[in-house]
Design a protein around this motif. Structure first.
Motif, PDB file in Angstrom:
ATOM      1  N   ILE A 179      49.174  42.123  26.107  1.00  0.00           N
ATOM      2  CA  ILE A 179      49.628  41.233  27.422  1.00  0.00           C
ATOM      3  C   ILE A 179      49.102  41.793  28.501  1.00  0.00           C
ATOM      4  CG2 ILE A 179      51.492  40.353  28.770  1.00  0.00           C
ATOM      5  CD1 ILE A 179      53.349  40.828  26.415  1.00  0.00           C
ATOM      6  N   PHE A 180      48.381  41.020  29.280  1.00  0.00           N
ATOM      7  CA  PHE A 180      47.610  41.152  30.378  1.00  0.00           C
ATOM      8  C   PHE A 180      48.433  40.694  31.632  1.00  0.00           C
ATOM      9  CE2 PHE A 180      44.475  41.539  27.166  1.00  0.00           C
ATOM     10  CZ  PHE A 180      43.713  42.515  27.694  1.00  0.00           C
ATOM     11  N   ASP A 201      44.550  33.582  46.523  1.00  0.00           N
ATOM     12  CA  ASP A 201      45.252  34.431  45.728  1.00  0.00           C
ATOM     13  C   ASP A 201      45.201  34.264  44.328  1.00  0.00           C
ATOM     14  OD1 ASP A 201      45.700  35.871  48.217  1.00  0.00           O
ATOM     15  OD2 ASP A 201      47.214  35.072  48.323  1.00  0.00           O
ATOM     16  N   LEU A 202      45.512  33.056  43.753  1.00  0.00           N
ATOM     17  CA  LEU A 202      45.879  32.594  42.362  1.00  0.00           C
ATOM     18  C   LEU A 202      44.414  32.631  41.747  1.00  0.00           C
ATOM     19  CD1 LEU A 202      48.507  30.084  42.569  1.00  0.00           C
ATOM     20  CD2 LEU A 202      48.558  32.426  41.746  1.00  0.00           C
ATOM     21  N   ASP A 203      43.332  32.218  42.771  1.00  0.00           N
ATOM     22  CA  ASP A 203      41.944  32.098  42.211  1.00  0.00           C
ATOM     23  C   ASP A 203      41.542  33.479  41.673  1.00  0.00           C
ATOM     24  OD1 ASP A 203      41.979  29.414  42.518  1.00  0.00           O
ATOM     25  OD2 ASP A 203      40.496  29.466  44.275  1.00  0.00           O
ATOM     26  N   ILE A 204      41.658  34.586  42.544  1.00  0.00           N
ATOM     27  CA  ILE A 204      41.444  35.796  42.335  1.00  0.00           C
ATOM     28  C   ILE A 204      42.413  36.409  41.163  1.00  0.00           C
ATOM     29  CG2 ILE A 204      41.390  38.268  43.041  1.00  0.00           C
ATOM     30  CD1 ILE A 204      41.133  37.253  45.958  1.00  0.00           C
ATOM     31  N   CYS A 205      43.502  36.068  40.969  1.00  0.00           N
ATOM     32  CA  CYS A 205      44.157  36.426  39.743  1.00  0.00           C
ATOM     33  C   CYS A 205      43.538  35.831  38.506  1.00  0.00           C
ATOM     34  CB  CYS A 205      45.525  35.899  39.874  1.00  0.00           C
ATOM     35  SG  CYS A 205      46.633  35.678  38.464  1.00  0.00           S
ATOM     36  N   PHE A 206      43.381  34.498  38.149  1.00  0.00           N
ATOM     37  CA  PHE A 206      42.724  33.963  37.184  1.00  0.00           C
ATOM     38  C   PHE A 206      41.439  34.460  36.725  1.00  0.00           C
ATOM     39  CE2 PHE A 206      46.403  31.096  37.526  1.00  0.00           C
ATOM     40  CZ  PHE A 206      46.633  30.653  36.147  1.00  0.00           C
ATOM     41  N   SER A 207      40.681  34.655  37.736  1.00  0.00           N
ATOM     42  CA  SER A 207      38.849  35.001  37.499  1.00  0.00           C
ATOM     43  C   SER A 207      39.294  36.629  36.907  1.00  0.00           C
ATOM     44  CB  SER A 207      38.186  35.022  38.647  1.00  0.00           C
ATOM     45  OG  SER A 207      38.845  35.899  39.603  1.00  0.00           O
ATOM     46  N   THR A 208      40.115  37.334  37.503  1.00  0.00           N
ATOM     47  CA  THR A 208      40.392  38.620  36.957  1.00  0.00           C
ATOM     48  C   THR A 208      41.006  38.998  35.907  1.00  0.00           C
ATOM     49  OG1 THR A 208      40.780  39.383  39.435  1.00  0.00           O
ATOM     50  CG2 THR A 208      41.467  41.149  37.645  1.00  0.00           C
ATOM     51  N   LEU A 209      41.965  38.054  35.315  1.00  0.00           N
ATOM     52  CA  LEU A 209      42.325  38.319  34.204  1.00  0.00           C
ATOM     53  C   LEU A 209      41.475  37.502  33.043  1.00  0.00           C
ATOM     54  CD1 LEU A 209      46.008  36.760  34.572  1.00  0.00           C
ATOM     55  CD2 LEU A 209      45.565  38.980  33.717  1.00  0.00           C
ATOM     56  N   ILE A 210      40.768  36.683  33.556  1.00  0.00           N
ATOM     57  CA  ILE A 210      39.745  36.172  32.292  1.00  0.00           C
ATOM     58  C   ILE A 210      38.721  37.064  32.171  1.00  0.00           C
ATOM     59  CG2 ILE A 210      37.727  34.529  32.109  1.00  0.00           C
ATOM     60  CD1 ILE A 210      39.677  32.534  33.562  1.00  0.00           C
ATOM     61  N   ARG A 211      38.211  38.001  33.199  1.00  0.00           N
ATOM     62  CA  ARG A 211      37.412  39.040  32.975  1.00  0.00           C
ATOM     63  C   ARG A 211      37.981  40.085  32.099  1.00  0.00           C
ATOM     64  NH1 ARG A 211      36.768  39.484  37.836  1.00  0.00           N
ATOM     65  NH2 ARG A 211      37.792  41.881  38.380  1.00  0.00           N
ATOM     66  N   GLU A 245      50.597  36.019  33.301  1.00  0.00           N
ATOM     67  CA  GLU A 245      50.276  37.011  32.060  1.00  0.00           C
ATOM     68  C   GLU A 245      49.453  36.046  31.052  1.00  0.00           C
ATOM     69  OE1 GLU A 245      53.668  39.932  31.800  1.00  0.00           O
ATOM     70  OE2 GLU A 245      54.482  37.857  31.684  1.00  0.00           O
ATOM     71  N   ILE A 246      48.589  36.909  30.413  1.00  0.00           N
ATOM     72  CA  ILE A 246      47.931  36.323  29.219  1.00  0.00           C
ATOM     73  C   ILE A 246      48.241  37.113  27.969  1.00  0.00           C
ATOM     74  CG2 ILE A 246      45.462  36.023  27.933  1.00  0.00           C
ATOM     75  CD1 ILE A 246      44.293  35.345  30.708  1.00  0.00           C
ATOM     76  N   LEU A 247      48.548  36.380  26.930  1.00  0.00           N
ATOM     77  CA  LEU A 247      48.782  37.055  25.468  1.00  0.00           C
ATOM     78  C   LEU A 247      47.805  36.772  24.536  1.00  0.00           C
ATOM     79  CD1 LEU A 247      50.710  38.269  23.425  1.00  0.00           C
ATOM     80  CD2 LEU A 247      51.696  36.094  23.142  1.00  0.00           C
TER      81      LEU A 247
END
Length: 362
Positions: A179-180, A201-211, A245-247
Motif C-alpha cells: 500500500i502506498f 495539491d491533488l495533482d501532485i498527489c496523483f503524479s507522485t503516487l504514480i511515480r 492510497e494505491i494498493l
C-alpha cells in the motif's frame, strides 16, 4: 530504550521532481514540485535491515549541546535515538534498530540539535547533517558492514554506522500486497493547521503516487531469481478526504521452460550486440481530472435530505464518473503511439472531482 515515532510524526518533507498539470499528468512528466512523504505498508519485504548508529563526530557543536539521530526506513518506520552530549568530540549512541525494507528504498539518518528541535512547534527544522544509504548498495556488500559516512550538508561531520541485511526468501504463488499512502491535507498560510487540498495539491498527489508505484514495480521485476519472476495481479485505489492510497497486489510465479529458452537466446544476442533497453515494456500511469458537478451546497451533506435532492446529487456523481473515464478513453484513441498495451482504468472520486488513471505499458 530508543523511540519509534508515530505514523505521522515525521516533521521533514521530501522534495522530488514531478509536477502534475491542470488537466492531466503522467508519471514521467517533467518539472519540480514539493510533495509530502509517501508512506508504505507491505505484506512482504525484500529484506530485514538492522542498523546500528555507533557515534557521530566532528560536528562543531557547542560543548554542552545534546544531539540525537532520527532514522527513517521501512516505508513508515521512523526511529529516534536518545540525545547525547559530546565526549572527546564524539556523540556516542550505540543504539540499534530493525525494520523490514524494500529493495528500492533509501535509508536516511539525520542528526538534530535537541534544544532547537524541541523549540519548533510547527514548520521544518534543518538537521545538522544527514546520511543516505541505498538498500541496493547494501546488497552488493557483505552481510554485516561497519562504515564511517561523511555527513551531507556538513563540511566535517561523520557518522559511524553498522548495517546488517537479511534477505527474505521468495516463495511462489503467495499473494502479497503493498500500500502506498499519500496524506492530502495541506498546511494553512500560517503553517500551523491542516486544511483540505486544492486541485493542484491533488495533482501532485496523483503524479507522485504514480511515480512511486511504477518505479517500485520496475524494481520488483528486476528482483528475479533463476526459478521465480514477479507477477503483477492488480492495482487499485483507496480514496478518503484525508489520504489517497494505491494498493498493488502481486505474487511470484515459477518460470517455465520457454522463459529459460528465451533468456538463453537473449544472452546469445547480448554477446553479439547491445540490447535496446527501450524495447522492454515498462508500466506507466497517466491521470485525467474532471471537476465534480455537485454544487458546494451539496458537496458535503451529512443530514437527511429529500429524495429529489439525493437523486440530483447521485446523477451528478455518476455523470462525473462517466466524464472522467471518457477523458481517459479519448486520450487512448488520440495517442495510440504512446502505449503498447492498456492494463486498466482506475477512476477515483476526490473532493475536487474524479481522477481517472490509465495504467499502460510503453
Amino acid at each position: 530504550m530508543s523511540k519509534k515515532l508515530s505514523f505521522g510524526e515525521n516533521k521533514e518533507k521530501k522534495i522530488d521532481s514531478n509536477k502534475g498539470s491542470s488537466s492531466s499528468s503522467s508519471s514521467s512528466s517533467g518539472g519540480s514540485a514539493p510533495h509530502k512523504r509517501v508512506f508504505t505498508n507491505s505484506s512482504f519485504s525484500f529484506a530485514n535491515l538492522t542498523l546500528k548508529v555507533v557515534h557521530a563526530s566532528k560536528l562543531k557543536q557547542k560543548k554542552r549541546t545534546a544531539v540525537f539521530a532520527k532514522i527513517v526506513m521501512g516505508g513508515q518506520d521512523v526511529f529516534k535515538t536518545h540525545s547525547k552530549k559530546a565526549k572527546s568530540d564524539q556523540f556516542i549512541y550505540d543504539e540499534e534498530f530493525t525494520s523490514p525494507i524494500d529493495r528500492d528504498e533509501i535509508v536516511q539518518i539525520s542528526l538534530y540539535n535537541k534544544s532547537k528541535y524541541e523549540e519548533i512547534t510547527y514548520g521544518k527544522i534543518e538537521p545538522i547533517g544527514k546520511v543516505k544509504i541505498k538498500v541496493t548498495d547494501l546488497t552488493r556488500l557483505e552481510q554485516e558492514v561497519e562504515k564511517v559516512y561523511k555527513l551531507r550538508n556538513h563540511d566535517t561531520g561523520e557518522m559511524k554506522i553498522i548495517t546488517k541485511l537479511e534477505i527474505n526468501e521468495l516463495k511462489p504463488d503467495e499473494v502479497h500486497t503493498k500500500i502506498f499512502s499519500y496524506p492530502v491535507w495541506v498546511k494553512d498560510k500560517y503553517n500551523v493547521q491542516q486544511k483540505q487540498p486544492k486541485k493542484n495539491d491533488l495533482d501532485i498527489c496523483f503524479s507522485t503516487l504514480i511515480r512511486y508505484v511504477t518505479r517500485w514495480i520496475k524494481n520488483m521485476r528486476a528482483q528475479v531469481t533463476e526459478e521465480l519472476r514477479f507477477k503483477l495481479i492488480d492495482i487499485s485505489f483507496f480514496s478518503h478526504d484525508k489520504a489517497i492510497e494505491i494498493l498493488v497486489t502481486y505474487s511470484w510465479e515459477e518460470k517455465d521452460d520457454d522463459d529459460d529458452e528465451e533468456e538463453n537466446n537473449n544472452e546469445e544476442e547480448d554477446e553479439e550486440e547491445e540490447v535496446d533497453s527501450s524495447s522492454i515494456q515498462v508500466l506507466q500511469g497517466k491521470f485525467f481530472s474532471v471537476e465534480t458537478k455537485l454544487s458546494k451546497k451539496h458537496l458535503n451533506i451529512y443530514k437527511p435530505t429529500s429524495s429529489e435532492t439525493y437523486q440530483e446529487c447521485l446523477d451528478n456523481v455518476l455523470q462525473t464518473s462517466v466524464d472522467g473515464v471518457n477523458a481517459a478513453r479519448e486520450w487512448i484513441k488520440e495517442h495510440p503511439h504512446e502505449y503498447s498495451t492498456i492494463l486498466k482504468f482506475s477512476p477515483v472520486h476526490t473532493v475536487f472531482g474524479v481522477y481517472s488513471v490509465i495504467w499502460f505499458y510503453k
